[in-house]
Structure formats: structure tokens, C-alpha cells
Design a protein around this motif. Structure first.
Motif, PDB file in Angstrom:
ATOM      1  N   GLY A  39       8.814 -13.225  45.839  1.00 26.85           N
ATOM      2  CA  GLY A  39       7.492 -12.875  46.335  1.00 26.85           C
ATOM      3  C   GLY A  39       6.498 -12.428  45.287  1.00 26.85           C
ATOM      4  N   LYS A  40       6.878 -12.474  44.010  1.00 24.36           N
ATOM      5  CA  LYS A  40       5.964 -12.070  42.937  1.00 24.36           C
ATOM      6  C   LYS A  40       5.565 -13.308  42.123  1.00 24.36           C
ATOM      7  N   LYS A  41       4.274 -13.513  42.019  1.00 29.80           N
ATOM      8  CA  LYS A  41       3.739 -14.717  41.373  1.00 29.80           C
ATOM      9  C   LYS A  41       3.753 -14.581  39.850  1.00 29.80           C
ATOM     10  N   PHE A  42       4.213 -15.660  39.187  1.00 26.47           N
ATOM     11  CA  PHE A  42       4.176 -15.700  37.721  1.00 26.47           C
ATOM     12  C   PHE A  42       3.417 -16.912  37.192  1.00 26.47           C
ATOM     13  N   ALA A  43       2.992 -17.800  38.073  1.00 26.43           N
ATOM     14  CA  ALA A  43       2.337 -19.034  37.614  1.00 26.43           C
ATOM     15  C   ALA A  43       1.452 -19.596  38.709  1.00 26.43           C
ATOM     16  N   GLY A  44       0.421 -20.324  38.288  1.00 27.18           N
ATOM     17  CA  GLY A  44      -0.439 -21.043  39.217  1.00 27.18           C
ATOM     18  C   GLY A  44      -0.717 -22.442  38.686  1.00 27.18           C
ATOM     19  N   ILE A  45      -0.787 -23.395  39.597  1.00 30.18           N
ATOM     20  CA  ILE A  45      -0.987 -24.801  39.231  1.00 30.18           C
ATOM     21  C   ILE A  45      -2.339 -25.270  39.751  1.00 30.18           C
ATOM     22  N   SER A  46      -3.062 -25.989  38.907  1.00 32.53           N
ATOM     23  CA  SER A  46      -4.323 -26.608  39.324  1.00 32.53           C
ATOM     24  C   SER A  46      -4.279 -28.089  38.974  1.00 32.53           C
ATOM     25  N   GLN A  47      -5.215 -28.829  39.530  1.00 30.46           N
ATOM     26  CA  GLN A  47      -5.238 -30.281  39.318  1.00 30.46           C
ATOM     27  C   GLN A  47      -6.680 -30.750  39.183  1.00 30.46           C
ATOM     28  N   ARG A  48      -6.890 -31.678  38.266  1.00 29.67           N
ATOM     29  CA  ARG A  48      -8.222 -32.261  38.067  1.00 29.67           C
ATOM     30  C   ARG A  48      -8.060 -33.771  37.931  1.00 29.67           C
ATOM     31  N   ARG A  49      -8.918 -34.521  38.586  1.00 26.85           N
ATOM     32  CA  ARG A  49      -8.860 -35.979  38.510  1.00 26.85           C
ATOM     33  C   ARG A  49     -10.184 -36.508  37.980  1.00 26.85           C
ATOM     34  N   ILE A  50     -10.104 -37.392  37.010  1.00 27.76           N
ATOM     35  CA  ILE A  50     -11.290 -38.014  36.426  1.00 27.76           C
ATOM     36  C   ILE A  50     -11.043 -39.511  36.304  1.00 27.76           C
ATOM     37  N   ARG A  51     -11.802 -40.287  37.027  1.00 22.11           N
ATOM     38  CA  ARG A  51     -11.767 -41.746  36.885  1.00 22.11           C
ATOM     39  C   ARG A  51     -10.337 -42.289  36.763  1.00 22.11           C
ATOM     40  N   LYS A  52      -9.527 -41.982  37.754  1.00 22.27           N
ATOM     41  CA  LYS A  52      -8.155 -42.490  37.855  1.00 22.27           C
ATOM     42  C   LYS A  52      -7.195 -41.875  36.837  1.00 22.27           C
ATOM     43  N   GLY A  53      -7.609 -40.795  36.202  1.00 26.01           N
ATOM     44  CA  GLY A  53      -6.698 -40.005  35.388  1.00 26.01           C
ATOM     45  C   GLY A  53      -6.437 -38.681  36.092  1.00 26.01           C
ATOM     46  N   VAL A  54      -5.217 -38.173  35.985  1.00 25.19           N
ATOM     47  CA  VAL A  54      -4.826 -36.931  36.649  1.00 25.19           C
ATOM     48  C   VAL A  54      -4.385 -35.919  35.601  1.00 25.19           C
ATOM     49  N   ALA A  55      -4.970 -34.718  35.655  1.00 27.64           N
ATOM     50  CA  ALA A  55      -4.556 -33.614  34.791  1.00 27.64           C
ATOM     51  C   ALA A  55      -4.016 -32.502  35.682  1.00 27.64           C
ATOM     52  N   VAL A  56      -2.738 -32.202  35.534  1.00 27.19           N
ATOM     53  CA  VAL A  56      -2.117 -31.099  36.270  1.00 27.19           C
ATOM     54  C   VAL A  56      -1.852 -29.985  35.264  1.00 27.19           C
ATOM     55  N   GLN A  57      -2.412 -28.818  35.534  1.00 26.12           N
ATOM     56  CA  GLN A  57      -2.348 -27.703  34.582  1.00 26.12           C
ATOM     57  C   GLN A  57      -1.654 -26.511  35.226  1.00 26.12           C
ATOM     58  N   ILE A  58      -0.837 -25.827  34.438  1.00 24.02           N
ATOM     59  CA  ILE A  58      -0.180 -24.611  34.919  1.00 24.02           C
ATOM     60  C   ILE A  58      -0.326 -23.520  33.882  1.00 24.02           C
ATOM     61  N   TYR A  59      -0.535 -22.271  34.343  1.00 23.46           N
ATOM     62  CA  TYR A  59      -0.387 -21.134  33.446  1.00 23.46           C
ATOM     63  C   TYR A  59       0.901 -20.413  33.836  1.00 23.46           C
ATOM     64  N   LEU A  60       1.698 -20.097  32.834  1.00 24.29           N
ATOM     65  CA  LEU A  60       2.966 -19.389  33.023  1.00 24.29           C
ATOM     66  C   LEU A  60       2.865 -18.028  32.345  1.00 24.29           C
ATOM     67  N   CYS A  61       2.914 -16.959  33.131  1.00 26.78           N
ATOM     68  CA  CYS A  61       2.943 -15.616  32.543  1.00 26.78           C
ATOM     69  C   CYS A  61       4.360 -15.355  32.056  1.00 26.78           C
ATOM     70  N   ILE A  62       4.544 -15.395  30.748  1.00 29.65           N
ATOM     71  CA  ILE A  62       5.885 -15.330  30.155  1.00 29.65           C
ATOM     72  C   ILE A  62       6.308 -13.894  29.878  1.00 29.65           C
ATOM     73  N   SER A  63       5.431 -13.108  29.288  1.00 32.16           N
ATOM     74  CA  SER A  63       5.820 -11.764  28.851  1.00 32.16           C
ATOM     75  C   SER A  63       4.749 -10.750  29.221  1.00 32.16           C
TER      76      SER A  63
END
Length: 282
Positions: free
Chosen positions: A159-183
Motif C-alpha cells: 500500500g505504499k507507493k514507490f513509483a509512478g508511470i506516465s505515457q506520451r505518444r507522438i506521431r506513432k511513437g510511444v514513450a513510457v516513463q517511470i520514476y523509481l524512488c530508490i533511496s
């Protein structure tokens, strides 16, 4: 193998590492890089790419955050606590980047297969599960209410969040981005964003529903796994997972006309951030 990871099973994968470039490497450069790669990959002119990035003491705002009624005082609060603010070129809300946060981008063409909206999210989720499979099987993707930038693909343990995922699409290209809180402390990061919103909203009514942040809903992976993880440790885990997917993981950087396109996207990011730069006296 997880069915979503099959999307990354290729004869070769391009790998661009920005995790050790230091404080002079700014977040606006990363978003310009991903837009460049997304555009080229969508045209099938560049290969599927994995990119890693770390930025120092930066609060990345979403476009909606720029509509906060008392944004100027919110930015002053961030600056006074050692953070620079930038606004990214996509939706979502404020997140914290610092030396203990690793960002990973997966960039691939939409044309490769018929992609549903969640396919990119699921691919990243599967990759993170694989990276930490020897340590835990408790990573869950669901919205964590009370976290900053909440969404359906928040990653959490107990129940504790350490990461979030976002997505961006540009002209048939897909960028999936995540931030990972490591320390370090996930709740301290959340407290920064909580205070920012309280100052920037200042009890005004807003047309946008900004999150009510509960700092104890967030933690770092080091805290959740009771071990001292570093960015280097997690980079090794990422590379091990990618090597299982491809016989050729190719370290690379931008080249050719990618560089010209990057300069174009960087200028667009600088223009987008001019107002924030003025507020921060840059």
C-alpha cells in the motif's frame, strides 16, 4: 516470460544512459530527448530504445500545475528548500526528482503491434517486476490515494507507493516513463509536494482536483525492502533484465539528424519554461 515483456524481445535494443551525468544534466533536456526519440521511432527511423536518467533536486510540474492560483509562492517555497521547478510537456501532476530517484523511459513504435492504451504501462510494470523478482513478488499496480501524481499505474508494496508511470505518444511513437524512488525517505519527498500544493492553492477554489497528499502513503524501495539500494544497484538489475530480452544491448547516444531534432525540442521546452524561469530568476 511475461507476455508484456515480449514487446521488448528484439534482436537488438538501443540503450542510452543518463544516470551518471550529474547536476548539470537538467530535466528539460530529458523531456526533449524523449520527444526526439519518440518522434524518430514513430517514423521507424530509430530503433526501440531504453533510456535512463537521474536529475538533482527538481520538481517536475504537469501542465495542470501551472494553473495553481498562487503558483509564484509555491515556486518560492520549492526554491527555498533547494529545488528547481520545471514544467513537462505532458499531463499529470507534480513529482520529485533527486539523486535517489531513477527514471526509465521505454520508447517504441506504435506501428509494431496494435497497442491498446494500457499496453505501454503494462510493459513497464512487467519490466519492474522482473527487475526485483528475487526480492519481492508484492509489487502491485493500482492508484494509491494520498500519493503525489496518483494514477492507475502507481507501483506500490503493502500500500505504499514507490513509483509512478506516465505515457506520451507522438506521431506513432510511444514513450513510457517511470520514476523509481530508490533511496532516502519517500514520505519526506511527499511532504515537499504536500506543502507546495497547500501554499500554491492557498485555500482558493480550483477547477482542477489537486491531490490531498498523505506523506505516509509513499516510501522508497530501500525502505520497503529493508535494504540499502542505490541507483547503481538498480541499474545493474535493469541491465540484467534487458540482457534476458535481447542478445545485443547496444550503448548509444544521439547522432545524425537526431541531434538537430533534439535541439528543436529543447528550444520548445525552454520556451514552455520561460515563465517558471522568470519566477526563479534564472
Amino acid at each position: 516470460m511475461n507476455q508484456h515483456l515480449i514487446r521488448l524481445q528484439k534482436d537488438e535494443l538501443r540503450f542510452i544512459d543518463g544516470s551518471t551525468l550529474g547536476p548539470s544534466f537538467e530535466a528539460i533536456q530529458s523531456f526533449a530527448l524523449d520527444d526526439t526519440l519518440c518522434t524518430k521511432i514513430g517514423k521507424m527511423e530509430s530503433p526501440t530504445t531504453i533510456r535512463t536518467w537521474v536529475h538533482h533536486n527538481t520538481i517536475v510540474l504537469g501542465i495542470q500545475d501551472t494553473r495553481l492560483p498562487n503558483l509564484e509562492n509555491g515556486i518560492k517555497y520549492l526554491n527555498n528548500h533547494g529545488y528547481k521547478a520545471i514544467v513537462r510537456n505532458s499531463g499529470g501532476l507534480a513529482v520529485v526528482l533527486d539523486e535517489g530517484v531513477l527514471n526509465i523511459s521505454i520508447l517504441f513504435p506504435e506501428a509494431e503491434r496494435k497497442l491498446q492504451i494500457n499496453d505501454g504501462y503494462e510493459t513497464m510494470y512487467a519490466l519492474i517486476q522482473d527487475m526485483f523478482s528475487d526480492l519481492t513478488n508484492k509489487i502491485v499496480a493500482k492508484e494509491i490515494v494520498g500519493s503525489y501524481c496518483p494514477g492507475d499505474f502507481d507501483l506500490s508494496i503493502d500500500g505504499k507507493k514507490f513509483a509512478g508511470i506516465s505515457q506520451r505518444r507522438i506521431r506513432k511513437g510511444v514513450a513510457v516513463q517511470i520514476y523509481l524512488c530508490i533511496s532516502e525517505s519517500g514520505s519526506e519527498r511527499a511532504s515537499i509536494i504536500k506543502n507546495f500544493y497547500e501554499i500554491a492553492i492557498n485555500n482558493n477554489d480550483t477547477s482542477i482536483n489537486y491531490p490531498s497528499i498523505l506523506p505516509n502513503t509513499m516510501a522508497s524501495l530501500s525502505e520497503l525492502l529493508s535494504m540499502n539500494l542505490t541507483i547503481t544497484d538498480v541499474m545493474k538489475r535493469l541491465l540484467q533484465s534487458l540482457i534476458k530480452l535481447t542478445p545485443n544491448l547496444i550503448p548509444d547516444s544521439l547522432h545524425g539528424d537526431e541531434i538537430d531534432l533534439y535541439n528543436h525540442h529543447l528550444e520548445r521546452m525552454i520556451d514552455r519554461n520561460k515563465e517558471l524561469a522568470i519566477l526563479q530568476n534564472e
